[in-house]
Design a protein around this motif. Structure first.
Motif, PDB file in Angstrom:
ATOM      1  N   ALA A  93     -13.316  18.384 -21.727  1.00  0.00           N
ATOM      2  CA  ALA A  93     -13.093  17.794 -23.058  1.00  0.00           C
ATOM      3  C   ALA A  93     -11.885  18.441 -23.728  1.00  0.00           C
ATOM      4  O   ALA A  93     -11.065  17.752 -24.341  1.00  0.00           O
ATOM      5  CB  ALA A  93     -14.347  17.952 -23.916  1.00  0.00           C
ATOM      6  N   PHE A  94     -11.773  19.738 -23.608  1.00  0.00           N
ATOM      7  CA  PHE A  94     -10.625  20.458 -24.152  1.00  0.00           C
ATOM      8  C   PHE A  94      -9.330  19.914 -23.552  1.00  0.00           C
ATOM      9  O   PHE A  94      -8.371  19.634 -24.279  1.00  0.00           O
ATOM     10  CB  PHE A  94     -10.780  21.957 -23.855  1.00  0.00           C
ATOM     11  N   LEU A  95      -9.312  19.762 -22.240  1.00  0.00           N
ATOM     12  CA  LEU A  95      -8.114  19.268 -21.561  1.00  0.00           C
ATOM     13  C   LEU A  95      -7.785  17.827 -21.947  1.00  0.00           C
ATOM     14  O   LEU A  95      -6.615  17.462 -22.043  1.00  0.00           O
ATOM     15  CB  LEU A  95      -8.279  19.380 -20.039  1.00  0.00           C
ATOM     16  N   LEU A  96      -8.798  17.032 -22.169  1.00  0.00           N
ATOM     17  CA  LEU A  96      -8.573  15.638 -22.551  1.00  0.00           C
ATOM     18  C   LEU A  96      -8.023  15.494 -23.968  1.00  0.00           C
ATOM     19  O   LEU A  96      -7.166  14.658 -24.228  1.00  0.00           O
ATOM     20  CB  LEU A  96      -9.864  14.831 -22.426  1.00  0.00           C
ATOM     21  N   GLU A  97      -8.509  16.315 -24.876  1.00  0.00           N
ATOM     22  CA  GLU A  97      -8.115  16.131 -26.275  1.00  0.00           C
ATOM     23  C   GLU A  97      -6.891  16.936 -26.683  1.00  0.00           C
ATOM     24  O   GLU A  97      -6.233  16.618 -27.670  1.00  0.00           O
ATOM     25  CB  GLU A  97      -9.274  16.420 -27.208  1.00  0.00           C
ATOM     26  N   MET A  98      -6.541  17.965 -25.937  1.00  0.00           N
ATOM     27  CA  MET A  98      -5.454  18.839 -26.377  1.00  0.00           C
ATOM     28  C   MET A  98      -4.083  18.146 -26.442  1.00  0.00           C
ATOM     29  O   MET A  98      -3.333  18.409 -27.390  1.00  0.00           O
ATOM     30  CB  MET A  98      -5.386  20.087 -25.493  1.00  0.00           C
ATOM     31  N   PRO A  99      -3.720  17.268 -25.533  1.00  0.00           N
ATOM     32  CA  PRO A  99      -2.413  16.611 -25.688  1.00  0.00           C
ATOM     33  C   PRO A  99      -2.280  15.847 -27.008  1.00  0.00           C
ATOM     34  O   PRO A  99      -1.234  15.937 -27.664  1.00  0.00           O
ATOM     35  CB  PRO A  99      -2.340  15.660 -24.480  1.00  0.00           C
ATOM     36  N   SER A 100      -3.320  15.160 -27.437  1.00  0.00           N
ATOM     37  CA  SER A 100      -3.226  14.445 -28.714  1.00  0.00           C
ATOM     38  C   SER A 100      -3.235  15.425 -29.884  1.00  0.00           C
ATOM     39  O   SER A 100      -2.584  15.190 -30.906  1.00  0.00           O
ATOM     40  CB  SER A 100      -4.345  13.411 -28.854  1.00  0.00           C
ATOM     41  N   ARG A 101      -3.930  16.541 -29.748  1.00  0.00           N
ATOM     42  CA  ARG A 101      -3.913  17.561 -30.807  1.00  0.00           C
ATOM     43  C   ARG A 101      -2.512  18.171 -30.946  1.00  0.00           C
ATOM     44  O   ARG A 101      -2.049  18.427 -32.051  1.00  0.00           O
ATOM     45  CB  ARG A 101      -4.934  18.652 -30.542  1.00  0.00           C
ATOM     46  N   LEU A 102      -1.871  18.400 -29.810  1.00  0.00           N
ATOM     47  CA  LEU A 102      -0.510  18.935 -29.849  1.00  0.00           C
ATOM     48  C   LEU A 102       0.452  17.934 -30.485  1.00  0.00           C
ATOM     49  O   LEU A 102       1.320  18.314 -31.281  1.00  0.00           O
ATOM     50  CB  LEU A 102      -0.048  19.326 -28.447  1.00  0.00           C
ATOM     51  N   ASP A 103       0.304  16.656 -30.142  1.00  0.00           N
ATOM     52  CA  ASP A 103       1.122  15.612 -30.774  1.00  0.00           C
ATOM     53  C   ASP A 103       0.888  15.584 -32.279  1.00  0.00           C
ATOM     54  O   ASP A 103       1.832  15.498 -33.075  1.00  0.00           O
ATOM     55  CB  ASP A 103       0.815  14.232 -30.186  1.00  0.00           C
ATOM     56  N   SER A 104      -0.361  15.650 -32.669  1.00  0.00           N
ATOM     57  CA  SER A 104      -0.715  15.643 -34.083  1.00  0.00           C
ATOM     58  C   SER A 104      -0.138  16.869 -34.785  1.00  0.00           C
ATOM     59  O   SER A 104       0.372  16.774 -35.914  1.00  0.00           O
ATOM     60  CB  SER A 104      -2.236  15.602 -34.241  1.00  0.00           C
ATOM     61  N   LEU A 105      -0.201  18.009 -34.123  1.00  0.00           N
ATOM     62  CA  LEU A 105       0.344  19.238 -34.694  1.00  0.00           C
ATOM     63  C   LEU A 105       1.837  19.079 -34.972  1.00  0.00           C
ATOM     64  O   LEU A 105       2.326  19.419 -36.043  1.00  0.00           O
ATOM     65  CB  LEU A 105       0.085  20.418 -33.764  1.00  0.00           C
ATOM     66  N   ARG A 106       2.557  18.555 -34.005  1.00  0.00           N
ATOM     67  CA  ARG A 106       3.998  18.326 -34.185  1.00  0.00           C
ATOM     68  C   ARG A 106       4.244  17.382 -35.365  1.00  0.00           C
ATOM     69  O   ARG A 106       5.157  17.587 -36.162  1.00  0.00           O
ATOM     70  CB  ARG A 106       4.611  17.735 -32.920  1.00  0.00           C
ATOM     71  N   SER A 107       3.434  16.351 -35.460  1.00  0.00           N
ATOM     72  CA  SER A 107       3.591  15.351 -36.513  1.00  0.00           C
ATOM     73  C   SER A 107       3.356  15.950 -37.900  1.00  0.00           C
ATOM     74  O   SER A 107       4.162  15.746 -38.819  1.00  0.00           O
ATOM     75  CB  SER A 107       2.629  14.189 -36.262  1.00  0.00           C
ATOM     76  N   VAL A 108       2.269  16.688 -38.074  1.00  0.00           N
ATOM     77  CA  VAL A 108       1.980  17.256 -39.393  1.00  0.00           C
ATOM     78  C   VAL A 108       2.975  18.358 -39.738  1.00  0.00           C
ATOM     79  O   VAL A 108       3.312  18.541 -40.911  1.00  0.00           O
ATOM     80  CB  VAL A 108       0.514  17.736 -39.531  1.00  0.00           C
ATOM     81  N   LEU A 109       3.481  19.051 -38.730  1.00  0.00           N
ATOM     82  CA  LEU A 109       4.501  20.060 -38.975  1.00  0.00           C
ATOM     83  C   LEU A 109       5.789  19.396 -39.464  1.00  0.00           C
ATOM     84  O   LEU A 109       6.406  19.859 -40.424  1.00  0.00           O
ATOM     85  CB  LEU A 109       4.765  20.872 -37.712  1.00  0.00           C
ATOM     86  N   ALA A 110       6.163  18.290 -38.828  1.00  0.00           N
ATOM     87  CA  ALA A 110       7.373  17.562 -39.224  1.00  0.00           C
ATOM     88  C   ALA A 110       7.259  17.032 -40.660  1.00  0.00           C
ATOM     89  O   ALA A 110       8.257  16.966 -41.383  1.00  0.00           O
ATOM     90  CB  ALA A 110       7.647  16.424 -38.245  1.00  0.00           C
TER      91      ALA A 110
END
Length: 102
Positions: free
Chosen positions: A16-33
């Motif tokens: 589950a961690f491996l499945l959700e982490m790519p979208s979490r990383l994308d989201s992190l980049r987005s909220v940081l931007a």
């Protein structure tokens, strides 16, 4: 793995961690931007918790650093730290997939 923990359960959690982490990383980049420090903190905290739970200390530590930085309300210099988190995730992902036989 962890003594006293059902291996099947731990495998499910890691998957589950491996499945959700790519979208979490994308989201992190987005909220940081967007400069949304509260969302950066929340995303980093969630990622940190996942890393702590499955025992990936360096990843969790980097997320903890980002969480603390976001708490100050100044994430202007956080892009480098996010890049470190992403690079560590790539390393961790490969290791976890190898251990799970994926």
């Amino acid at each position: 793995m962890v003594e006293g923990v059902n291996v099947d359960f731990l495998s499910i959690v890691i998957e589950a961690f491996l499945l959700e982490m790519p979208s979490r990383l994308d989201s992190l980049r987005s909220v940081l931007a967007r400069g949304d420090d509260a969302a950066v903190r929340a995303q980093a905290q969630s990622m940190k918790s996942g890393g702590v739970f499955i025992g990936i200390g360096r990843f969790a530590g980097l997320c903890r650093e980002l969480e603390a930085l976001a708490l100050t309300g100044d994430t202007a210099g956080a892009a480098g730290l996010v890049s470190e988190i992403e690079a560590e995730y790539v390393r961790v992902e490969q290791d976890l997939r190898r251990r799970l036989g994926m």
